[in-house]
Enzyme design. Structure first.
Site, PDB file in Angstrom:
ATOM      1  N   HIS A 158      -8.066   2.875  29.347  1.00  0.00           N
ATOM      2  CA  HIS A 158      -6.671   2.972  29.774  1.00  0.00           C
ATOM      3  C   HIS A 158      -6.490   2.516  31.215  1.00  0.00           C
ATOM      4  CE1 HIS A 158      -2.545   4.563  30.050  1.00  0.00           C
ATOM      5  NE2 HIS A 158      -2.884   4.688  31.320  1.00  0.00           N
ATOM      6  N   HIS A 193      -2.203  -4.617  27.496  1.00  0.00           N
ATOM      7  CA  HIS A 193      -2.353  -5.153  26.134  1.00  0.00           C
ATOM      8  C   HIS A 193      -2.016  -6.631  26.147  1.00  0.00           C
ATOM      9  CE1 HIS A 193       1.689  -3.535  26.749  1.00  0.00           C
ATOM     10  NE2 HIS A 193       2.125  -4.531  25.998  1.00  0.00           N
ATOM     11  N   CYS A 211       0.141   8.480  26.578  1.00  0.00           N
ATOM     12  CA  CYS A 211       0.092   7.022  26.418  1.00  0.00           C
ATOM     13  C   CYS A 211       0.058   6.714  24.926  1.00  0.00           C
ATOM     14  CB  CYS A 211      -1.129   6.432  27.122  1.00  0.00           C
ATOM     15  SG  CYS A 211      -1.367   4.693  26.717  1.00  0.00           S
TER      16      CYS A 211
HETATM   17  P1  5GP Z   1       5.284  -4.648  26.321  1.00  0.00           P
HETATM   18  O1  5GP Z   1       6.776  -4.808  26.291  1.00  0.00           O
HETATM   19  O2  5GP Z   1       4.867  -3.384  27.051  1.00  0.00           O
HETATM   20  O3  5GP Z   1       4.545  -5.858  26.765  1.00  0.00           O
HETATM   21  O4  5GP Z   1       4.870  -4.478  24.795  1.00  0.00           O
HETATM   22  C1  5GP Z   1       4.827  -3.266  24.129  1.00  0.00           C
HETATM   23  C2  5GP Z   1       4.838  -3.590  22.662  1.00  0.00           C
HETATM   24  O5  5GP Z   1       4.399  -2.458  21.948  1.00  0.00           O
HETATM   25  C3  5GP Z   1       6.230  -3.947  22.123  1.00  0.00           C
HETATM   26  O6  5GP Z   1       6.194  -5.251  21.556  1.00  0.00           O
HETATM   27  C4  5GP Z   1       6.496  -2.865  21.090  1.00  0.00           C
HETATM   28  O7  5GP Z   1       7.171  -3.339  19.952  1.00  0.00           O
HETATM   29  C5  5GP Z   1       5.111  -2.351  20.763  1.00  0.00           C
HETATM   30  N1  5GP Z   1       5.057  -0.960  20.381  1.00  0.00           N
HETATM   31  C6  5GP Z   1       5.597   0.103  21.039  1.00  0.00           C
HETATM   32  N2  5GP Z   1       5.321   1.248  20.395  1.00  0.00           N
HETATM   33  C7  5GP Z   1       4.574   0.916  19.310  1.00  0.00           C
HETATM   34  C8  5GP Z   1       3.978   1.679  18.256  1.00  0.00           C
HETATM   35  O8  5GP Z   1       4.069   2.899  18.193  1.00  0.00           O
HETATM   36  N3  5GP Z   1       3.277   0.992  17.314  1.00  0.00           N
HETATM   37  C9  5GP Z   1       3.139  -0.363  17.353  1.00  0.00           C
HETATM   38  N4  5GP Z   1       2.451  -0.936  16.377  1.00  0.00           N
HETATM   39  N5  5GP Z   1       3.693  -1.123  18.335  1.00  0.00           N
HETATM   40  C10 5GP Z   1       4.393  -0.484  19.305  1.00  0.00           C
HETATM   41 ZN    ZN Z   2      -3.492   4.355  27.325  1.00  0.00          ZN
END
Ligand code: 5GP
Ligand code: ZN
Length: 113
Positions: A46, A99, A4
């Site tokens: 988590h 998140h 994760c």
């Molecule tokens: P979801 O699409 O799951 O709601 O949002 C995941 C978010 O995590 C995305 O906006 C993506 O840009 C961000 N994200 C993914 N991997 C990383 C990372 O390694 N570091 C950071 N700071 N953000 C991440």
């Molecule tokens: Zn996690």
């Protein structure tokens, strides 16, 4: 939780641009910002989605929500901000550790919602 990416960020195994941290949550800048200010508030426990959340985790999410206004203020979002919590693939969730997106720093009136 193995594999994760957010658990790895919380553990410090992957670097992040941290904005706030306490026992319950880590808040850091999104790597691919969708607004001038785009941070992620990640509960340290988590679980993938609200459907999998237990009572203890719900209490942690509550503490995240209580802290967010102060964090938003510290980020300069006095004019308002948007919170988004994607749930599942149709919502565009790509990281399956719950998140809360914090978006702001500009007028987002013409975007979704
Ligand atoms: P979801 O699409 O799951 O709601 O949002 C995941 C978010 O995590 C995305 O906006 C993506 O840009 C961000 N994200 C993914 N991997 C990383 C990372 O390694 N570091 C950071 N700071 N953000 C991440
Ligand atoms: Zn996690």
């Amino acid at each position: 939780m193995e594999n994760c990416i957010f658990c790895k960020i919380i553990a410090g195994e992957i670097p992040s641009n941290k904005v706030y941290e306490d026992d319950d949550m880590l808040v850091f800048r999104d790597i691919n910002p969708q607004a001038k200010v785009h941070c992620l508030c990640v509960p340290k426990s988590h679980f993938a989605t609200l459907a999998e959340m237990d009572e203890k985790q719900a209490e942690q999410v509550k503490r995240c929500l209580v802290k967010i206004p102060g964090i938003a203020k510290a980020l300069g979002l006095e004019n308002g901000y948007r919170l988004i919590v994607n749930q599942g693939r149709d919502a565009g969730q790509t990281v399956f550790h719950l998140h809360i997106h914090i978006l702001g720093g500009e007028n987002m009136g013409e975007k979704l919602l």
